[in-house]
Write a protein that holds these residues in place. Structure first.
Motif, PDB file in Angstrom:
ATOM      1  N   GLN A  25       0.824  -1.202   0.000  1.00 52.49           N
ATOM      2  CA  GLN A  25       0.000   0.000   0.000  1.00 52.49           C
ATOM      3  C   GLN A  25       0.862   1.257   0.000  1.00 52.49           C
ATOM      4  OE1 GLN A  25      -3.363   0.307  -0.329  1.00 52.49           O
ATOM      5  NE2 GLN A  25      -3.252  -1.867  -0.763  1.00 52.49           N
ATOM      6  N   LEU A  26       1.918   1.251   0.753  1.00 50.12           N
ATOM      7  CA  LEU A  26       2.815   2.408   0.783  1.00 50.12           C
ATOM      8  C   LEU A  26       3.517   2.594  -0.557  1.00 50.12           C
ATOM      9  CD1 LEU A  26       4.371   2.087   4.340  1.00 50.12           C
ATOM     10  CD2 LEU A  26       2.804   3.853   3.526  1.00 50.12           C
ATOM     11  N   LYS A  27       3.888   1.513  -1.204  1.00 47.44           N
ATOM     12  CA  LYS A  27       4.519   1.626  -2.522  1.00 47.44           C
ATOM     13  C   LYS A  27       3.532   2.160  -3.555  1.00 47.44           C
ATOM     14  CE  LYS A  27       8.279  -1.633  -2.311  1.00 47.44           C
ATOM     15  NZ  LYS A  27       9.294  -0.678  -2.714  1.00 47.44           N
ATOM     16  N   LEU A  29       1.000   4.005  -2.972  1.00 48.07           N
ATOM     17  CA  LEU A  29       0.672   5.381  -2.634  1.00 48.07           C
ATOM     18  C   LEU A  29       1.663   6.356  -3.263  1.00 48.07           C
ATOM     19  CD1 LEU A  29      -1.176   7.191  -0.832  1.00 48.07           C
ATOM     20  CD2 LEU A  29       0.562   6.952   0.930  1.00 48.07           C
ATOM     21  N   ASN A  30       2.902   5.938  -3.389  1.00 45.48           N
ATOM     22  CA  ASN A  30       3.936   6.810  -3.940  1.00 45.48           C
ATOM     23  C   ASN A  30       4.000   6.787  -5.458  1.00 45.48           C
ATOM     24  OD1 ASN A  30       4.771   7.667  -1.438  1.00 45.48           O
ATOM     25  ND2 ASN A  30       6.201   5.979  -1.194  1.00 45.48           N
ATOM     26  N   MET A  31       3.272   5.890  -6.081  1.00 47.48           N
ATOM     27  CA  MET A  31       3.304   5.816  -7.540  1.00 47.48           C
ATOM     28  C   MET A  31       2.411   6.884  -8.148  1.00 47.48           C
ATOM     29  SD  MET A  31       3.210   1.750  -8.280  1.00 47.48           S
ATOM     30  CE  MET A  31       3.117   2.011 -10.031  1.00 47.48           C
ATOM     31  N   ASN A  32       2.837   7.362  -9.320  1.00 45.75           N
ATOM     32  CA  ASN A  32       2.019   8.329 -10.043  1.00 45.75           C
ATOM     33  C   ASN A  32       1.060   7.577 -10.956  1.00 45.75           C
ATOM     34  OD1 ASN A  32       3.305  10.533  -8.945  1.00 45.75           O
ATOM     35  ND2 ASN A  32       4.895  10.517 -10.515  1.00 45.75           N
TER      36      ASN A  32
END
Length: 68
Positions: A25-27, A29-32
């Motif tokens: 989920q954190l990964k 979240l950082n993706m565009n």
């Protein structure tokens, strides 16, 4: 031979799955998110190739009837 203690396996596996879920989920979240490419005006594009101004016709060997 001693018995294998499996009483903590459920807790260990569930904690591992929760951790993997949170990391994913954190990964994410950082993706565009995917963005549509901007449209470009073809007349403004420049090419540095020497064959840019002319069109070439490519004919395959079997695309035309044979001439004798």
């Amino acid at each position: 031979m001693p018995q294998l203690d499996t009483s903590t396996w459920f807790t260990t596996i569930m904690t591992m799955l929760l951790t993997l879920y949170l990391i994913m989920q954190l990964k994410l979240l950082n993706m565009n998110p995917y963005q549509l490419p901007l449209t470009k005006n073809p007349s403004l594009q420049t090419h540095s190739t020497r064959w840019q101004p002319k069109w070439t016709k490519t004919c395959l060997p079997h695309s035309q009837p044979q001439q004798f």
